[in-house]
Write a protein that holds these residues in place. Structure first.
Motif, PDB file in Angstrom:
ATOM      1  N   GLY A 124     -30.559  10.678  -8.158  1.00 51.86           N
ATOM      2  CA  GLY A 124     -31.958  10.835  -7.785  1.00 51.86           C
ATOM      3  C   GLY A 124     -32.916  10.507  -8.909  1.00 51.86           C
ATOM      4  O   GLY A 124     -32.525  10.122 -10.015  1.00 51.86           O
ATOM      5  N   ILE A 125     -34.202  10.682  -8.600  1.00 51.65           N
ATOM      6  CA  ILE A 125     -35.251  10.477  -9.601  1.00 51.65           C
ATOM      7  C   ILE A 125     -36.351  11.508  -9.363  1.00 51.65           C
ATOM      8  O   ILE A 125     -36.697  11.801  -8.222  1.00 51.65           O
ATOM      9  N   SER A 126     -36.842  12.078 -10.450  1.00 51.62           N
ATOM     10  CA  SER A 126     -37.931  13.068 -10.399  1.00 51.62           C
ATOM     11  C   SER A 126     -39.121  12.540 -11.191  1.00 51.62           C
ATOM     12  O   SER A 126     -38.958  11.807 -12.180  1.00 51.62           O
ATOM     13  N   ALA A 127     -40.305  12.926 -10.774  1.00 49.84           N
ATOM     14  CA  ALA A 127     -41.519  12.549 -11.495  1.00 49.84           C
ATOM     15  C   ALA A 127     -42.543  13.653 -11.315  1.00 49.84           C
ATOM     16  O   ALA A 127     -42.585  14.311 -10.258  1.00 49.84           O
ATOM     17  N   LEU A 175     -44.467  20.726 -12.809  1.00 54.17           N
ATOM     18  CA  LEU A 175     -44.386  20.582 -11.359  1.00 54.17           C
ATOM     19  C   LEU A 175     -44.042  19.136 -11.065  1.00 54.17           C
ATOM     20  O   LEU A 175     -44.672  18.222 -11.607  1.00 54.17           O
ATOM     21  N   GLY A 176     -43.035  18.921 -10.221  1.00 54.08           N
ATOM     22  CA  GLY A 176     -42.614  17.561  -9.956  1.00 54.08           C
ATOM     23  C   GLY A 176     -42.087  17.379  -8.544  1.00 54.08           C
ATOM     24  O   GLY A 176     -41.774  18.344  -7.841  1.00 54.08           O
ATOM     25  N   ALA A 177     -42.005  16.130  -8.132  1.00 55.97           N
ATOM     26  CA  ALA A 177     -41.411  15.748  -6.854  1.00 55.97           C
ATOM     27  C   ALA A 177     -40.176  14.909  -7.137  1.00 55.97           C
ATOM     28  O   ALA A 177     -40.061  14.273  -8.197  1.00 55.97           O
ATOM     29  N   ALA A 178     -39.235  14.904  -6.177  1.00 58.75           N
ATOM     30  CA  ALA A 178     -37.978  14.188  -6.384  1.00 58.75           C
ATOM     31  C   ALA A 178     -37.511  13.542  -5.087  1.00 58.75           C
ATOM     32  O   ALA A 178     -37.869  13.976  -3.993  1.00 58.75           O
ATOM     33  N   VAL A 179     -36.701  12.508  -5.240  1.00 56.79           N
ATOM     34  CA  VAL A 179     -35.969  11.913  -4.125  1.00 56.79           C
ATOM     35  C   VAL A 179     -34.492  11.913  -4.517  1.00 56.79           C
ATOM     36  O   VAL A 179     -34.132  11.415  -5.589  1.00 56.79           O
ATOM     37  N   THR A 180     -33.664  12.491  -3.645  1.00 57.69           N
ATOM     38  CA  THR A 180     -32.233  12.611  -3.906  1.00 57.69           C
ATOM     39  C   THR A 180     -31.445  11.713  -2.966  1.00 57.69           C
ATOM     40  O   THR A 180     -31.624  11.777  -1.746  1.00 57.69           O
ATOM     41  N   GLY A 181     -30.576  10.882  -3.529  1.00 58.23           N
ATOM     42  CA  GLY A 181     -29.598  10.153  -2.731  1.00 58.23           C
ATOM     43  C   GLY A 181     -28.399  11.063  -2.517  1.00 58.23           C
ATOM     44  O   GLY A 181     -27.478  11.104  -3.332  1.00 58.23           O
ATOM     45  N   PHE A 182     -28.430  11.831  -1.416  1.00 60.54           N
ATOM     46  CA  PHE A 182     -27.435  12.873  -1.160  1.00 60.54           C
ATOM     47  C   PHE A 182     -26.145  12.245  -0.639  1.00 60.54           C
ATOM     48  O   PHE A 182     -26.170  11.380   0.247  1.00 60.54           O
ATOM     49  N   ASP A 183     -24.987  12.692  -1.169  1.00 57.69           N
ATOM     50  CA  ASP A 183     -23.685  12.144  -0.764  1.00 57.69           C
ATOM     51  C   ASP A 183     -22.644  13.252  -0.851  1.00 57.69           C
ATOM     52  O   ASP A 183     -22.211  13.632  -1.937  1.00 57.69           O
ATOM     53  N   TYR A 184     -22.250  13.787   0.319  1.00 55.13           N
ATOM     54  CA  TYR A 184     -21.298  14.896   0.406  1.00 55.13           C
ATOM     55  C   TYR A 184     -20.089  14.439   1.219  1.00 55.13           C
ATOM     56  O   TYR A 184     -20.240  13.785   2.254  1.00 55.13           O
ATOM     57  N   GLU A 185     -18.867  14.802   0.757  1.00 55.43           N
ATOM     58  CA  GLU A 185     -17.659  14.353   1.432  1.00 55.43           C
ATOM     59  C   GLU A 185     -16.580  15.440   1.388  1.00 55.43           C
ATOM     60  O   GLU A 185     -16.434  16.146   0.388  1.00 55.43           O
TER      61      GLU A 185
END
Length: 272
Positions: free
Chosen positions: A262-265, A36-46
């Motif tokens: 991103g990074i997950s932990a 089980l983990g949490a993440a932060v995503t640097g989202f970039d869609y074009e």
């Protein structure tokens, strides 16, 4: 949505996983692990026009959660993962600046085999399938009506995985993965009175992050995983745009690229 011709992008991505744990490597007997983990995503869609120029772009930080299972026996392993990502990002186009509510659900399942292993290292190949759904709600502005879009696609997976034990119960892991989309589509709900429209997108490829695998100690471990993922979708064919069933023009979905960093932990534990 406007017409665009295909663009070619990279199809490889990788990440490293550092896991502080204690104890010895897991035995070769059958073993089931969960995480089980949490993440932060640097989202970039074009999205892009036929000449390759940018039409619009969405970017921002999105929080997420992930859960997964891994079953291993000797050199064989199978894994499944479900990731949920949600939040609000900035939307920028030529004459429009607004916000977009985003919800992404992604499931995958893989199976593979270690083909080489030593005292401190291992390597393996795997393949699998996945499914991704992205809900994209572009807010209306005083000068432009918004859109509520749902993207859906399946994808095939082919990956290479290698791990190296660093000592003191820590492990460094690197993965490379190729994906290929299957039957991608978008359903568009207009906020300006037009009828809903579904478009079949062009099939393309990408690369994405990987299911976590790492050495466990005393039945539990913490993980930190930086990652990169890339998706490319080709433009759709033309579709008739209608208002109350009456034709009112045509519509296209352009080529697009998604480049997320991103990074997950989280924590991983042994079930049996």
């Amino acid at each position: 949505m406007r017409r665009a011709r295909p663009r070619v992008g990279p199809l490889l991505a990788g990440w490293l996983l550092f896991v502080p744990v204690s104890g010895s490597p897991a035995p070769a007997a059958r073993q089931l692990d969960a995480w089980l983990g949490a993440a932060v995503t640097g989202f970039d869609y074009e999205e892009f026009d036929p000449a390759g120029a940018s039409l619009d772009r969405e970017a921002g930080a999105l929080p997420g959660l992930g859960v997964g299972l891994r079953l291993a026996h000797a050199a064989l392993f199978a894994e499944t993962t479900l990731d949920l990502t949600a939040g609000r990002v900035d939307y920028r186009a030529t004459r429009v600046a607004t916000r977009t509510d985003t919800l992404i659900a992604d499931w995958d399942g893989i199976a593979g085999c270690l083909f080489a292993a030593g005292d401190a290292w291992s390597a393996g190949l795997y393949a699998g399938l996945g499914y991704r759904q992205w809900q994209r709600d572009i807010h209306s502005t005083p000068v432009a009506f918004g859109l509520d879009e749902t993207y859906r696609w399946g994808y095939g997976i082919l990956g290479l995985r290698a791990a190296h034990a660093l000592g003191a119960g820590a492990q460094l892991q690197a993965d490379l993965q190729l994906t290929h989309t299957v039957d991608p589509s978008i359903t568009v709900r207009f906020k300006a009175g037009y009828d809903d429209t579904t478009l079949d997108l062009g099939t393309a490829g990408g690369a994405r992050r990987f299911t976590h695998t790492h050495e466990l100690g005393a039945g539990m471990a913490l993980f930190v995983s930086p990652w990169f993922e890339y998706w490319q979708l080709g433009r759709s064919a033309a579709a008739v745009l209608t208002r109350n069933g009456v034709p009112a023009g045509t519509v296209y979905e352009p080529d697009s690229e998604t480049r997320n960093l991103g990074i997950s932990a989280g924590v991983r534990w042994r079930v049996f």
